[in-house]
Every structure is written in structure tokens, then in C-alpha cells.
Design an enzyme around this catalytic site. Sequence first.
Site, PDB file in Angstrom:
ATOM      1  N   TYR A   4       0.865  -1.178   0.000  1.00 20.97           N
ATOM      2  CA  TYR A   4       0.000   0.000   0.000  1.00 20.97           C
ATOM      3  C   TYR A   4       0.904   1.231   0.000  1.00 20.97           C
ATOM      4  O   TYR A   4       1.285   1.774   1.036  1.00 20.97           O
ATOM      5  CB  TYR A   4      -0.943  -0.009   1.199  1.00 20.97           C
ATOM      6  CG  TYR A   4      -1.998  -1.094   1.141  1.00 20.97           C
ATOM      7  CD1 TYR A   4      -2.197  -1.839  -0.026  1.00 20.97           C
ATOM      8  CD2 TYR A   4      -2.801  -1.381   2.239  1.00 20.97           C
ATOM      9  CE1 TYR A   4      -3.159  -2.837  -0.088  1.00 20.97           C
ATOM     10  CE2 TYR A   4      -3.773  -2.377   2.177  1.00 20.97           C
ATOM     11  CZ  TYR A   4      -3.934  -3.098   1.016  1.00 20.97           C
ATOM     12  OH  TYR A   4      -4.890  -4.086   0.963  1.00 20.97           O
ATOM     13  N   HIS A  22      -0.197 -12.133   0.312  1.00 17.88           N
ATOM     14  CA  HIS A  22      -1.116 -11.273  -0.423  1.00 17.88           C
ATOM     15  C   HIS A  22      -1.770 -11.938  -1.637  1.00 17.88           C
ATOM     16  O   HIS A  22      -2.938 -11.694  -1.941  1.00 17.88           O
ATOM     17  CB  HIS A  22      -0.385 -10.000  -0.863  1.00 17.88           C
ATOM     18  CG  HIS A  22      -1.264  -8.807  -0.990  1.00 17.88           C
ATOM     19  ND1 HIS A  22      -0.830  -7.521  -0.737  1.00 17.88           N
ATOM     20  CD2 HIS A  22      -2.561  -8.671  -1.341  1.00 17.88           C
ATOM     21  CE1 HIS A  22      -1.825  -6.671  -0.928  1.00 17.88           C
ATOM     22  NE2 HIS A  22      -2.881  -7.343  -1.293  1.00 17.88           N
ATOM     23  N   SER A  50     -12.397  -4.827  -1.240  1.00 21.10           N
ATOM     24  CA  SER A  50     -13.177  -4.087  -2.240  1.00 21.10           C
ATOM     25  C   SER A  50     -14.682  -4.296  -2.053  1.00 21.10           C
ATOM     26  O   SER A  50     -15.390  -4.659  -2.989  1.00 21.10           O
ATOM     27  CB  SER A  50     -12.756  -4.496  -3.654  1.00 21.10           C
ATOM     28  OG  SER A  50     -13.197  -3.562  -4.606  1.00 21.10           O
ATOM     29  N   PRO A  51     -15.208  -4.056  -0.833  1.00 19.98           N
ATOM     30  CA  PRO A  51     -16.620  -4.323  -0.552  1.00 19.98           C
ATOM     31  C   PRO A  51     -17.594  -3.483  -1.370  1.00 19.98           C
ATOM     32  O   PRO A  51     -18.736  -3.891  -1.570  1.00 19.98           O
ATOM     33  CB  PRO A  51     -16.753  -4.006   0.940  1.00 19.98           C
ATOM     34  CG  PRO A  51     -15.653  -3.024   1.211  1.00 19.98           C
ATOM     35  CD  PRO A  51     -14.523  -3.493   0.340  1.00 19.98           C
ATOM     36  N   GLY A  81     -17.091  -2.686  -4.503  1.00 15.56           N
ATOM     37  CA  GLY A  81     -16.963  -3.030  -5.913  1.00 15.56           C
ATOM     38  C   GLY A  81     -15.858  -2.312  -6.657  1.00 15.56           C
ATOM     39  O   GLY A  81     -15.796  -2.378  -7.889  1.00 15.56           O
TER      40      GLY A  81
END
Length: 288
Positions: A55, A130, A210-211, A213
Site C-alpha cells: 500500500y 497477499h 473491495s466491498p 466493488g
Amino acid sequence: MESKQLGKTGVSVSAIGLGGMPMSISNRTPESQSIPVIHRALDLGITFIDTADSYCLDESDKHHNERLIYTALGSYKGDVSHVVVATKGGLMRPHGNWVRNGNPKHLRQTIRESFQALGGSKPIDVWQYHAPDPKYTIEESLAPVKEAVETGLIRFVGVSNFSVEQIKQARNVVDIVSVQNQYSPWERQPEIDGVLKYCEQEGLTFLPWSPFGGSRRHQNLQDIPAIAQLAQAKGVSVYCIVLAWLRSKSPVILPIPGASKVSSIEDSVQALNVQLSEAEVQKIDQAT
């Protein structure tokens, strides 16, 4: 704050977490804005924070989010001894791209770098592989992870973007407490590939990434009548409805919505107060 157990560890964490990615990738907010977001999450009772060595902007910026979280925890005036930070390793960021690297030598190095980025004084709470790299077997890639557990650099281990078979292979090498795969109203793979069911059977925490989308869907939630109407009826945001939908899918699911604004994490926490009926869940299922 509602809590749930992390895997079968006996460790309790908040029922909703904070995803740190938006604070460190492209178009990221300055540290002066990001740290208050983390502090506000802690104020609200969040004790689970998700990050990764990747990140960041590119390879020269590696471990940015881990360092940011460590700085925020260090400057927080309350008790942070119960906060669990879950990081990941195994993706490279050359020129801002995402490239898998399961080379055991690389993973051994990045685990130590993550350990230092997160303060270097206690084991990494949760380290997650990951994404499996097809150039190496699961056993090869996780060998240095097992070493890191045995030497005290890592406390618990999770995996990300894994199939059921890959999770089983990983568990033959080292104990696994969590699985982090993509899951949203538009990405339902965990429902059909057996991963969610397997996590339920084995008592593994499922962390949906990525809840909302992703960036393409993120701006269109309001345009989906089933979600917009439920949000209006319940007096909450469309994001709360999606998080409540995820929570309704399984007791092992722990959403980790990303945030780069204080208002965003405040809104996400409101999802804990939203109850969806079976009919309402089906309505979202059908609409997406």
C-alpha cells in the site's frame, strides 16, 4: 463496539475494521489528514486495521501505509494495546503496478521490513500472503513465514486471494487464521467457489476486500434502486447497506472498508446498527 473472535485465536477484534489502502496509494491524502482518520476509528472502538507492504505509490515508497499506521498508533492518546494490525506481503509495486512475488527470499526480507515499519518491538499481529505466485509452490512461499512465526516476528498468519485448495495447502505449512478475498454485491465468487463455506466450517475469519466493488462501482451505488431504496428507508448511506449485506452473509465475515476521511469511517461504523431481513438481502442479490 460489537466484537468477534479472530479465527480460533481467542483474540477479540471489532466487528468492523479499517482498511488503510486509500491513505497510501495514488491520490492519497496527506498524513495530517490520514492520522486523524485512524484516531477517529480508534475512538469509535475499531481494533482491527488492515494494511500491506504494497500500500504505497511504487517500490521506492514501500511500507508507507504500515509506517503511517504505526505513527498514528504511537500518537494516539488512548490505549492501543488491544489493536490488531493485519499486514500483507507478496505484491510488488514497480511503477505503480501490482506484481506478484512469492520468492521465499523476497518474502523473508519483506516480513522483516514490515516488522520494522510497524515498530520492531513486538510480533506482527497478522501477516497475510497477499496473492499466490504461480512461480513458486505454496509450500515454498510460506516456508519463510513459518520461520518468522517460530522466531517471533509474526503472531498469526492469513492468506489472500486463495482458493479452497490453496488454503488447505497453506494450512499444511502453517496455522491460518484468516482469508482475505474479493467479495461485494458484484463479486460473489466466495459464495460459489466454496471459500466462504470452508471458512465457516474451519472457523477462519473472512475479510472481504473491495466491498463497494472498486472505483468503477463505488460511484454508482446510489444508482442501484434496491440499495438506494433500502438506504433511504433505514436512514443510512448506501455504503452502510452494502456493509450490512456483507455481514448478513456469514458470521465469519469481518468487513474492512477503506477510509481516507473521518466522515467515511464514521459512516461505515453505522453499518453495525443496520439489520437486513432475508428478503432484503435477496433483493440486493437479485439487483446486482
